[in-house]
Design a protein around this motif. Structure first.
Motif, PDB file in Angstrom:
ATOM      1  N   UNK B   1     -27.916  -1.468  44.007  1.00 23.13           N
ATOM      2  CA  UNK B   1     -27.447  -1.670  45.377  1.00 23.13           C
ATOM      3  C   UNK B   1     -26.636  -2.972  45.465  1.00 23.13           C
ATOM      4  N   UNK B   2     -27.254  -4.084  45.055  1.00 24.08           N
ATOM      5  CA  UNK B   2     -26.536  -5.354  45.161  1.00 24.08           C
ATOM      6  C   UNK B   2     -25.355  -5.417  44.190  1.00 24.08           C
ATOM      7  N   UNK B   3     -25.529  -4.829  43.018  1.00 26.87           N
ATOM      8  CA  UNK B   3     -24.431  -4.830  42.060  1.00 26.87           C
ATOM      9  C   UNK B   3     -23.241  -4.044  42.598  1.00 26.87           C
ATOM     10  N   UNK B   6     -21.272  -6.028  45.022  1.00 24.59           N
ATOM     11  CA  UNK B   6     -20.394  -7.006  44.408  1.00 24.59           C
ATOM     12  C   UNK B   6     -19.134  -6.337  43.864  1.00 24.59           C
ATOM     13  N   UNK B   9     -16.769  -5.554  46.668  1.00 26.69           N
ATOM     14  CA  UNK B   9     -16.210  -6.751  47.281  1.00 26.69           C
ATOM     15  C   UNK B   9     -15.049  -7.297  46.437  1.00 26.69           C
ATOM     16  N   UNK B  10     -15.166  -7.230  45.117  1.00 29.17           N
ATOM     17  CA  UNK B  10     -14.093  -7.682  44.235  1.00 29.17           C
ATOM     18  C   UNK B  10     -13.659  -6.539  43.332  1.00 29.17           C
ATOM     19  N   UNK B 212     -22.234 -33.533  20.635  1.00 28.86           N
ATOM     20  CA  UNK B 212     -23.417 -33.475  21.502  1.00 28.86           C
ATOM     21  C   UNK B 212     -24.575 -34.362  21.003  1.00 28.86           C
TER      22      UNK B 212
END
Lengths: 271, 314
Positions: B1-3, B6, B9-10, B212
């Motif tokens: 659902x949320x994927x 997204x 939307x894009x 590092x």
């Protein structure tokens, strides 16, 4: 250990045209567990590096207790770095040295040139190092090469290195960003335990909201180098979060997509 | 659902226009690569021909033939037979029936040569040691990523540059003038040149390290020296050992020639043999140097491979 507040006043760092940290003013009380959130490039990492003085500020002040930190040089600067330990996303251990020596690097600020070059540490220092490793369940790995450890183990070694510095503040720059959820939990738990048991101030950058929510007393959110939100994690409402991450275009902001916690994600993907 | 949310939307930029854009960009890029290649090849060819011309490779010379007549010839076929003439003169007479005696005759000065061979190897050994110390110490301030400031960087880099630009033979001439004839001048000459060469190689290894760990040491309150000792040295150590062994081979070769100007080692015998026209001595010396170099090459290659972790299984 003396307990002092860390205060930043108008702290600014410019890289050419770009202002990475823009007039940040904050006071962090001793013993707090503070999370810094914000999207990539928001200036979180620069902020931490400014505090440890790995980067010099362009303007502003950093004061710890009654000591001004932003213009320290030479021995005094190294002494400040010793007081304000730092752990990194990539752990920054020396892969080819054993774990014990990596931890003892945290004692270098107490050494002169000769003993440091000869890698000569006292028995007390070795005891300190082993005790620090033991607190993080890493004592059995003391004689292994750091490069052979997993990411989560390396980060715990890095925390042990930070502990033997006898620091007053612990800075953590995305400490769990390259770890799997299990190891991430271990590392965050270790930081929280140190915060509670030693009363050490912890200031950590985080890229996931749920981690910030479950660990931090206080959350600072940054966007384009400025502080956009500063308060308890409970104050992070949907509207605030959308503001911070600039996700106004998204119909519904999903925390589970950015989350590293194990449970909910598997379901969303298979759905 | 949320994927899904997204993704809508894009929406990804795709379709025929994206492919066409790629085709266009790709064609442009390929055209540019071809032009670059053609220009590069033309420049290289021009430089090559100009060098050959300056180096007299196109010269024509007069040669005297066997019957006494003289003829114009291109210089390379005219000169090559003379190389053979020289080499043939150095061949010893070896007969099967008197092989032992002939060999003894060929290597008649073996006692002197053996002593000088040992001297040669010792010069190389000591020069390598000096070169390693000098090169190691200077390689860190001479690395762009490690130098504490640009002045130190400039001074160290240029010192190393001068040390390796001047050939061993020239340093040897200078040191023979200062410290008189003998192996000491040789050690200093080869050592100084090795400092420059090793310093350069080491500093290049330094420039490829991961920064590092150094940051980690710095953040814990370490000095510049601490950062080098704990962050950099463990990373470059295998490279340093490998380059050092390689340099030892090179220094054995160098030490066997510097005696030519009086700086000790086998080189002085080469000079004597040449000036007395003892051509077979030259070939004997060549055999000695060649065998020594092969043996040292072989040994150090084995060691080097072990150090860098090659062939441990094999």
């Amino acid at each position: 250990m003396e307990r002092h507040a860390l205060s930043l006043t108008g702290l600014t760092r410019r890289f050419g045209e770009n202002t990475a940290v823009d007039a940040v003013t904050l006071t962090i009380d001793p013993g707090q567990f503070v999370g810094v959130i914000g999207r990539s490039g928001a200036g979180k990492s620069t902020l931490l590096r400014l505090i440890n003085r790995l980067i010099d500020p362009s303007a502003g002040e950093i004061v710890f207790g009654d000591r001004t930190v932003n213009d320290l040089r030479g021995k005094a600067l190294r002494d400040w770095r010793r007081h304000c330990a730092m752990i990194f996303q990539q752990f920054n251990l020396v892969d080819r040295l054993d774990v014990l020596t990596n931890v003892l690097v945290g004692r270098l600020a107490h050494h002169g040139f000769a003993t440091s070059m000869a890698m000569q540490f006292s028995d007390e220092e070795r005891t300190m190092a082993i005790e620090a490793l033991d607190r993080l369940d890493m004592a059995p790995k003391a004689l292994q090469r750091a490069g052979t450890l997993s990411g989560g183990q390396q980060q715990r070694v890095a925390i042990a290195r930070a502990l033997v510095q006898n620091p007053r503040i612990m800075l953590a720059d995305e400490p769990i960003a390259s770890l799997d959820p299990g190891n991430a939990t271990k590392v965050m738990d270790a930081l929280r335990r140190i915060n509670r048991e030693d009363g050490l101030t912890v200031l950590t950058n985080l890229h996931t909201l749920d981690t910030a929510r479950s660990y931090c007393d206080r959350v600072i959110a940054m966007r384009d180098g400025r502080v956009m939100f500063d308060g308890p994690a409970s104050g992070l409402t949907d509207r605030v979060v959308r503001d911070i991450y600039g996700s106004a275009g998204l119909e519904e902001f999903s925390e589970s997509v950015t989350s590293t916690s194990i449970q909910p994600q598997a379901e969303t993907i298979s759905a | 659902m949320t994927l899904t949310a997204e993704l809508t939307a894009y929406p990804p930029v795709s379709g025929p226009s994206a492919v066409a854009a790629f085709e266009r960009d790709f064609a442009t890029k390929r055209r540019r690569a071809r032009v670059n290649w053609a220009v590069g090849s033309a420049l290289f060819l021009a430089a090559f021909l100009a060098t050959a011309w300056l180096g007299d490779f196109f010269k024509v010379t007069q040669v005297t033939l066997q019957d006494g007549s003289r003829e114009w010839r291109w210089i390379i076929p005219a000169g090559l037979p003379r190389l053979g003439e020289y080499v043939v003169q150095t061949f010893p007479t070896l007969r099967w029936e008197s092989l032992g005696a002939d060999l003894a005759e060929w290597f008649w000065r073996w006692q002197v040569w053996l002593r000088l061979l040992i001297e040669t190897i010792l010069i190389a050994f000591m020069a390598t040691t000096l070169g390693v110390i000098g090169g190691f110490v200077l390689s860190f301030p001479a690395s762009r990523n490690l130098a504490p400031n640009k002045w130190v960087l400039w001074i160290c880099r240029h010192y190393l540059e001068i040390a390796r630009t001047v050939p061993e033979l020239v340093w040897a001439l200078i040191f023979v003038f200062c410290f008189s004839v003998g192996p000491m001048a040789g050690v200093l000459a080869v050592g100084l040149h090795a400092t420059g060469a090793l310093g350069k190689l080491y500093s290049e290894a330094n420039e490829n390290i991961d920064m590092a760990p150094l940051e980690g040491v710095k953040a814990a309150g370490g000095t510049w020296f601490d950062q080098i000792r704990y962050g950099a040295v463990p990373q470059v150590l295998p490279n340093i050992i490998s380059y050092t062994l390689l340099r030892f081979e090179i220094n054995v070769r160098a030490s066997s020639i510097i005696g030519y100007v009086g700086a000790g080692g086998l080189g002085q015998e080469i000079r004597t043999a040449m000036s007395f026209q003892e051509y077979t001595d030259l070939s004997a010396l060549f055999v000695i140097i060649f065998v020594t170099v092969v043996v040292i090459d072989y040994g150090s290659e084995k060691l080097r491979h072990r150090v860098i972790g090659l062939g441990r299984e094999g």
